[in-house]
Design a protein around this motif. Sequence first.
Motif, PDB file in Angstrom:
ATOM      1  N   THR A 193       7.346 -31.322-119.703  1.00 50.27           N
ATOM      2  CA  THR A 193       6.218 -30.549-119.195  1.00 50.27           C
ATOM      3  C   THR A 193       4.952 -31.392-119.117  1.00 50.27           C
ATOM      4  O   THR A 193       4.815 -32.401-119.817  1.00 50.27           O
ATOM      5  CB  THR A 193       5.933 -29.323-120.088  1.00 50.27           C
ATOM      6  N   THR A 194       4.047 -30.942-118.265  1.00 49.86           N
ATOM      7  CA  THR A 194       2.719 -31.544-118.186  1.00 49.86           C
ATOM      8  C   THR A 194       1.682 -30.491-118.539  1.00 49.86           C
ATOM      9  O   THR A 194       1.880 -29.303-118.296  1.00 49.86           O
ATOM     10  CB  THR A 194       2.422 -32.086-116.775  1.00 49.86           C
ATOM     11  N   ALA A 195       0.592 -30.949-119.112  1.00 46.02           N
ATOM     12  CA  ALA A 195      -0.511 -30.052-119.448  1.00 46.02           C
ATOM     13  C   ALA A 195      -1.431 -29.938-118.241  1.00 46.02           C
ATOM     14  O   ALA A 195      -1.759 -30.942-117.595  1.00 46.02           O
ATOM     15  CB  ALA A 195      -1.277 -30.590-120.649  1.00 46.02           C
ATOM     16  N   GLU A 196      -1.822 -28.699-117.943  1.00 47.84           N
ATOM     17  CA  GLU A 196      -2.702 -28.442-116.804  1.00 47.84           C
ATOM     18  C   GLU A 196      -3.712 -27.370-117.173  1.00 47.84           C
ATOM     19  O   GLU A 196      -3.477 -26.570-118.087  1.00 47.84           O
ATOM     20  CB  GLU A 196      -1.885 -27.957-115.605  1.00 47.84           C
ATOM     21  N   LEU A 197      -4.774 -27.336-116.436  1.00 46.49           N
ATOM     22  CA  LEU A 197      -5.731 -26.241-116.586  1.00 46.49           C
ATOM     23  C   LEU A 197      -5.123 -24.971-116.014  1.00 46.49           C
ATOM     24  O   LEU A 197      -4.411 -25.025-115.007  1.00 46.49           O
ATOM     25  CB  LEU A 197      -7.019 -26.545-115.825  1.00 46.49           C
ATOM     26  N   PRO A 198      -5.403 -23.822-116.635  1.00 46.70           N
ATOM     27  CA  PRO A 198      -4.913 -22.579-116.029  1.00 46.70           C
ATOM     28  C   PRO A 198      -5.636 -22.312-114.717  1.00 46.70           C
ATOM     29  O   PRO A 198      -6.672 -22.913-114.432  1.00 46.70           O
ATOM     30  CB  PRO A 198      -5.249 -21.509-117.073  1.00 46.70           C
TER      31      PRO A 198
END
Length: 135
Positions: free
Chosen positions: A28-33
């Motif tokens: 997974t990658t972290a992203e802004l909602p």
Amino acid sequence: MTSDTPFELLLRGATLQAEPQRLLFVFTTAELPEDPSPEQRERFASGQGGTLSPRVCVDKSPAELGSFEALRAESAKAGPPWQVVFIAALSGQGGKPATEARIEQALRTMVERIRCGQLEGLLALDVEGRPLSFG
């Protein structure tokens, strides 16, 4: 004396099971909602918060994996950069490995659980192999 990493413990445990195991990985990658608040943007910029978006799913037998470093190197060649990998095990039945259909269904279920934040029972590791907990 070195202590075993969570990944090494998982590999060892999987090889000791009576039924053949498949290890399931969701990178997974972290992203802004979507439509983030200023506070969410600030937290994300400091390396906290955000949402985890599944990018790549893979299944492997424990015998195919030597170390977390090898997994990380293979993932770097095969897919996009990632921040967290979620791992689960899937048992075979009657001495036979899980079928492709069971593996695909289990990976789809993992992806949905990650999207919904239902992370219980999944091992989460960062890119260095350190365990993560979410609360």
